[in-house]
Design an enzyme around this catalytic site. Structure first.
Site, PDB file in Angstrom:
ATOM      1  N   TYR A  87       0.735  -1.235   0.118  1.00 57.26           N
ATOM      2  CA  TYR A  87      -0.008   0.052  -0.045  1.00 57.26           C
ATOM      3  C   TYR A  87       0.878   1.193   0.138  1.00 57.26           C
ATOM      4  O   TYR A  87       1.812   1.363   0.991  1.00 57.26           O
ATOM      5  CB  TYR A  87      -0.785  -0.091   1.228  1.00 57.26           C
ATOM      6  CG  TYR A  87      -1.851   1.158   1.253  1.00 57.26           C
ATOM      7  CD1 TYR A  87      -3.055   1.235   0.406  1.00 57.26           C
ATOM      8  CD2 TYR A  87      -1.722   2.471   1.908  1.00 57.26           C
ATOM      9  CE1 TYR A  87      -3.650   2.268   0.172  1.00 57.26           C
ATOM     10  CE2 TYR A  87      -2.442   3.402   1.884  1.00 57.26           C
ATOM     11  CZ  TYR A  87      -3.481   3.423   1.120  1.00 57.26           C
ATOM     12  OH  TYR A  87      -4.332   4.573   1.003  1.00 57.26           O
ATOM     13  N   HIS A 126      -4.670   4.839  -2.778  1.00 55.80           N
ATOM     14  CA  HIS A 126      -5.903   5.869  -2.879  1.00 55.80           C
ATOM     15  C   HIS A 126      -5.436   7.134  -3.446  1.00 55.80           C
ATOM     16  O   HIS A 126      -4.555   7.677  -3.054  1.00 55.80           O
ATOM     17  CB  HIS A 126      -6.673   6.202  -1.578  1.00 55.80           C
ATOM     18  CG  HIS A 126      -7.424   4.707  -1.261  1.00 55.80           C
ATOM     19  ND1 HIS A 126      -6.695   3.833  -0.311  1.00 55.80           N
ATOM     20  CD2 HIS A 126      -8.383   4.193  -1.175  1.00 55.80           C
ATOM     21  CE1 HIS A 126      -7.355   2.842   0.153  1.00 55.80           C
ATOM     22  NE2 HIS A 126      -8.597   3.202  -0.492  1.00 55.80           N
TER      23      HIS A 126
END
Length: 169
Positions: A87, A126
């Site tokens: 991530y 994101h």
């Protein structure tokens, strides 16, 4: 031609990450976030242009699929996971140093580190839905949009984000 150097984050330069993040991002990161960057399973680097600290990338390893369902509970009865994703928590370069290839170098360094581990299947991150520059950058470098996550950001407007992914295997 500028001289660009990437340096791993350690205790001696951790405050540089903190200072860059405060300048680059609307999200405020806590002390535990910065402390976690020094733990195993983390990847964090700084970029220097002609000796000036101008960019950073921070990543963490997590169980594959966690970005799709972060509220899912672990099954402690199951065998330990064997597949992971990275991530990407932050990637940023100070405005005067953009368009020099620094973000690309940081991104490629993170991709190379993730690809070196055969258990890592993808990189995810994101991006706020109205951040067109970031979306263009990541799409140009092989990331695809997985889906929109409504109300991902608690204190930003708009609060929605896209989950982007880069498949390694």
């Amino acid at each position: 031609m500028p001289h660009i150097v990437l340096q791993n984050v350690d205790l001696n330069n951790l405050n540089k990450v903190r200072n860059l993040n405060a300048t680059l991002f609307p999200v405020r990161y806590t002390a535990p976030f910065y402390k976690s960057l020094l733990q195993p399973g983390q990847f964090a680097q700084l970029a220097f242009c002609n000796g000036v600290c101008v960019g950073t990338v921070t990543c963490r390893a997590q169980v594959l699929g966690f970005a799709n369902s972060p509220t899912a509970h672990l099954n402690f009865q199951a065998p330990p996971p064997t597949e992971f994703e990275v991530y990407m928590m932050t990637l940023g370069v100070l405005a005067p140093y953009r368009r020099l290839g620094i973000a690309r170098l940081l991104l490629n360094s993170a991709i190379s580190a993730a690809a070196a581990d055969p258990s890592v299947k993808r990189i995810v991150l994101h991006v706020q839905i109205d951040n067109d520059d970031a979306l263009r950058f990541y799409h140009k470098h092989g990331f695809t949009t997985s889906h929109m996550v409504e109300r991902y950001y608690k204190l930003l407007d708009p609060p929605h984000a896209y989950l982007l992914q880069y498949r390694l295997r």
